[in-house]
Design a protein around this motif. Structure first.
Motif, mmCIF file in Angstrom:
data_model
loop_
_atom_site.group_PDB
_atom_site.id
_atom_site.type_symbol
_atom_site.label_atom_id
_atom_site.label_comp_id
_atom_site.label_asym_id
_atom_site.label_seq_id
_atom_site.Cartn_x
_atom_site.Cartn_y
_atom_site.Cartn_z
ATOM 1 N N GLN A 1 -65.946 101.615 -23.597
ATOM 2 C CA GLN A 1 -67.327 101.306 -23.251
ATOM 3 C C GLN A 1 -67.496 101.127 -21.746
ATOM 4 O O GLN A 1 -68.429 101.676 -21.144
ATOM 5 C CB GLN A 1 -67.777 100.019 -23.965
ATOM 6 C CG GLN A 1 -68.170 100.201 -25.415
ATOM 7 C CD GLN A 1 -68.907 98.985 -25.939
ATOM 8 O OE1 GLN A 1 -69.999 98.667 -25.503
ATOM 9 N NE2 GLN A 1 -68.295 98.288 -26.888
ATOM 10 N N TRP B 1 -74.513 102.310 -27.668
ATOM 11 C CA TRP B 1 -74.212 100.903 -27.375
ATOM 12 C C TRP B 1 -74.295 100.062 -28.642
ATOM 13 O O TRP B 1 -73.469 99.162 -28.859
ATOM 14 C CB TRP B 1 -75.188 100.387 -26.326
ATOM 15 C CG TRP B 1 -75.208 98.894 -26.168
ATOM 16 C CD1 TRP B 1 -74.343 98.140 -25.432
ATOM 17 C CD2 TRP B 1 -76.108 97.978 -26.789
ATOM 18 N NE1 TRP B 1 -74.658 96.799 -25.544
ATOM 19 C CE2 TRP B 1 -75.735 96.673 -26.374
ATOM 20 C CE3 TRP B 1 -77.191 98.113 -27.646
ATOM 21 C CZ2 TRP B 1 -76.414 95.526 -26.800
ATOM 22 C CZ3 TRP B 1 -77.871 96.985 -28.073
ATOM 23 C CH2 TRP B 1 -77.487 95.708 -27.646
ATOM 24 N N LEU C 1 -63.594 98.601 -26.159
ATOM 25 C CA LEU C 1 -64.162 97.883 -25.018
ATOM 26 C C LEU C 1 -63.835 98.563 -23.696
ATOM 27 O O LEU C 1 -64.700 98.683 -22.822
ATOM 28 C CB LEU C 1 -63.679 96.437 -25.018
ATOM 29 C CG LEU C 1 -64.225 95.570 -26.155
ATOM 30 C CD1 LEU C 1 -63.719 94.150 -26.031
ATOM 31 C CD2 LEU C 1 -65.754 95.584 -26.164
ATOM 32 N N PRO D 1 -71.211 95.824 -22.281
ATOM 33 C CA PRO D 1 -70.312 95.437 -23.382
ATOM 34 C C PRO D 1 -70.464 93.975 -23.781
ATOM 35 O O PRO D 1 -70.448 93.649 -24.970
ATOM 36 C CB PRO D 1 -68.913 95.727 -22.802
ATOM 37 C CG PRO D 1 -69.130 96.779 -21.783
ATOM 38 C CD PRO D 1 -70.457 96.470 -21.179
#
Length: 583
Positions: free
Chosen positions: A488, A353, A485, A508
């Motif tokens: 994620q 992350w 994105l 995110p």
């Protein structure tokens, strides 16, 4: 209603000579049945809530809100520097911190919705706060200090910052809109459930994208040509309509009230693990040693981060079990396997992350707007593209690349290899990070060329250089976002237990918030270090006198290190659930 049951009996056999008493009893029984069915039919609409009928209201709420917010953001740097007489450095810091708050609040919104208020109230409050914030921002155009040429007073700055704060809080509530919409059409017992969800998601994202483009073009154009009062008044009106549309369908909504407090659960696992630190872990395949909830997804914990497994070990079957064989639950000394796996999933993804923080580490949209204003933005001799509308290229690049990737590249690769080809979400995150590095290198190179040309031409006005030269770097930034994105979102959703879907969706945004805070720190550091001793620093109100090219090169160097950091984190994480399934 019961009259409809009488009529068939009268017409069933006109020549029937049966007893009237028997007929009366039959009629009476059918009448009672009719009354019962009538009450069921009357009550049925009250139970059958949700469905596709709610979709236009939820999509209108989200689309109008995005149109309003994306219409405000691009030109804010001009408003702060022109109307409030703020220097570029201070104005940029305000916008970066505001962006950090905006990206962080969805985490708070998801927590409040899941633990206390439910999604309906959170989305409704978010819409209301956003409307109040935009109304307050519109009011600043009435009391701004530009009339007498003075800078803003403390009170005027307080009103401005309050407006930005209310809009950030509102975004936290509005971020639950997608999950709330999914609640309306998610009927697991319906065989068409997947189709309804797909229809909702497709229309939701399509209208959100269209509204963003309208905001970045139409509202920005209004601000440039009709002034701030109308330019900020239009978003306030759109936000009012957004709020009204949402509440208008209140009787139709499915309103799910959940009470899941993940932070308390995580604390219990940590506390229980520490208290049980001296016990010896039983074999991982002996499920009767581990405490599971009735609807548990897992019978035993995974072998990763084994220390936390001690939180769900039943230490003494006599003490920890009741007469009926069920576990006597003290959640601070004995947790469920699911609780342990939820915490472990969070801890495991933190390194990966953190690689996404770099995706929000930049100079800020403010410089891009000033850069565009220094270039020739004419498409024709009579039409000039607003400087704030160039972000449309980035949004368009995201959309076009998704279509090309999904409909052209993957089918072509599958045809060549003779089997389905799919890049895992974890790998797409890495590809996005690499493209972001390319974006920063391209941006640094272009700014070096632009600044040199401005100095050689000795001009403070518009360069004889097309603003469309910004397109390559904006396209690279769009491709980077499309890979990272979206990757994620898919990665967290598949790696986390199903009970943590709201947390997965908010991660995110939390990374963006962290990136904004790091950007603010880097911005302040570079501004202070490069201007020591009275020197003209890299950050100046006149972008030709500053050295934003060097700033970009610094960020490009950090981004290169982030690519290597991602490779290490990806290796340490091991194969994802998606990769294991594929293998």
């Amino acid at each position: 209603m019961s009259m409809s049951f009488y009529l068939p009996l009268d017409n069933e056999d006109p020549d029937n000579n049966g007893s009237n008493q028997k007929m009366d009893k039959e009629v009476e029984s059918f009448g009672d049945a009719g009354d019962e069915m009538e009450s069921q039919l009357i009550s049925q609409p009250q139970r059958q809530k949700g469905g596709l009928i709610t979709m236009p209201f939820i999509i209108a709420n989200e689309a109008l809100a995005r149109m309003a917010s994306f219409g405000i953001l691009p030109n804010m740097i001009l408003y702060l520097m022109g109307t409030y007489k703020l220097p570029l450095g201070k104005a940029t810091q305000i916008l970066i911190l505001s962006s950090a708050a905006t990206n962080f609040m969805p985490v708070v919104g998801a927590f409040v919705a899941d633990s206390y208020l439910g999604r309906f109230l959170v989305v409704g409050l978010g819409s209301t706060f956003s409307f109040l914030g935009m109304t307050m921002l519109w009011l600043t155009t009435m009391i701004h200090p530009a009339k007498d040429g003075k800078s803003a007073t403390l009170g005027e700055m307080a009103i401005l910052l309050s407006a930005l704060g209310l809009m950030s809080i509102g975004n936290g509530g509005l971020s639950c809109s997608l999950a709330f919409g999914a609640d309306q059409v998610n009927r697991k017992d319906d065989p068409n459930n997947h189709t309804f969800l797909e229809i909702f998601f497709s229309w939701y994202y399509a209208f959100t994208l269209i509204s963003m483009i309208i905001g970045l073009t139409g509202i920005v154009y209004i601000q440039d040509h009709l002034g701030w009062k109308i330019g900020f008044g239009v978003p306030a009106i759109l936000m009012l309509l957004s709020t009204l549309f949402f509440f208008l369908a209140s009787p139709l909504y499915v309103k799910i009230h959940t009470r899941t407090n993940f932070f308390t659960g995580f604390s219990q696992v940590v506390f229980a693990s520490y208290n049980n630190r001296n016990i010896i872990l039983p074999p991982i395949n002996t499920s009767h040693f581990y405490h599971q909830s009735e609807d548990s997804d897992s019978a035993v914990p995974t072998d990763k981060l084994r220390f936390f497994n001690k939180a769900c070990v039943i230490k003494d079957h006599e003490e920890d079990k009741g007469c009926d064989g069920s576990a006597i639950i003290n959640p601070w000394s004995l947790c469920t396997v699911d609780q342990v796996e939820e915490l472990k999933s969070i801890v495991r993804v933190i390194p990966l992350w953190s690689t996404g923080i770099m995706m929000s580490l930049n100079i800020g949209g403010s410089f891009g707007l000033l850069q565009a204003k220094s270039l020739d933005r004419h498409i024709t001799s009579h039409f000039e593209v607003p400087a704030g509308s160039f972000s449309v290229i980035l949004v368009g690049a995201i959309f076009i690349w998704i279509v090309i990737y999904d409909r052209v590249l993957l089918p072509l690769a599958s045809k060549i290899k003779g089997k389905p080809v799919r890049i895992s979400a974890k790998k797409r995150m890495g590809i996005g990070i690499f493209f972001y590095f390319l974006y920063l290198v391209t941006a640094a190179t272009f700014e070096t060329i632009r600044r040199k040309k401005a100095i050689d031409d000795d001009t403070d006005g518009v360069l004889k250089m097309s603003a469309m030269w910004l397109a390559p770097q904006l396209c690279l930034a769009g491709i980077a976002e499309a890979f990272n994105l979206i990757g994620q979102n898919e990665f967290y959703y598949t790696e986390f237990p199903r009970t943590m879907s709201s947390v997965a969706v908010s991660l995110p945004g939390l990374g963006m918030a962290a990136g904004n805070l790091v950007s603010s720190f880097v911005f302040s550091t570079i501004e202070n270090v490069t201007s020591r001793g009275g020197k003209k620093g890299w950050i100046c109100d006149d972008i030709n006198e500053g050295h934003f090219d060097k700033y970009y090169w610094v960020l490009a160097g950090v981004s290169a290190l982030n690519v290597l950091y991602y490779l290490v984190c990806s290796w340490a994480y091991g194969p994802s659930v998606e990769e294991l399934t594929k293998d």
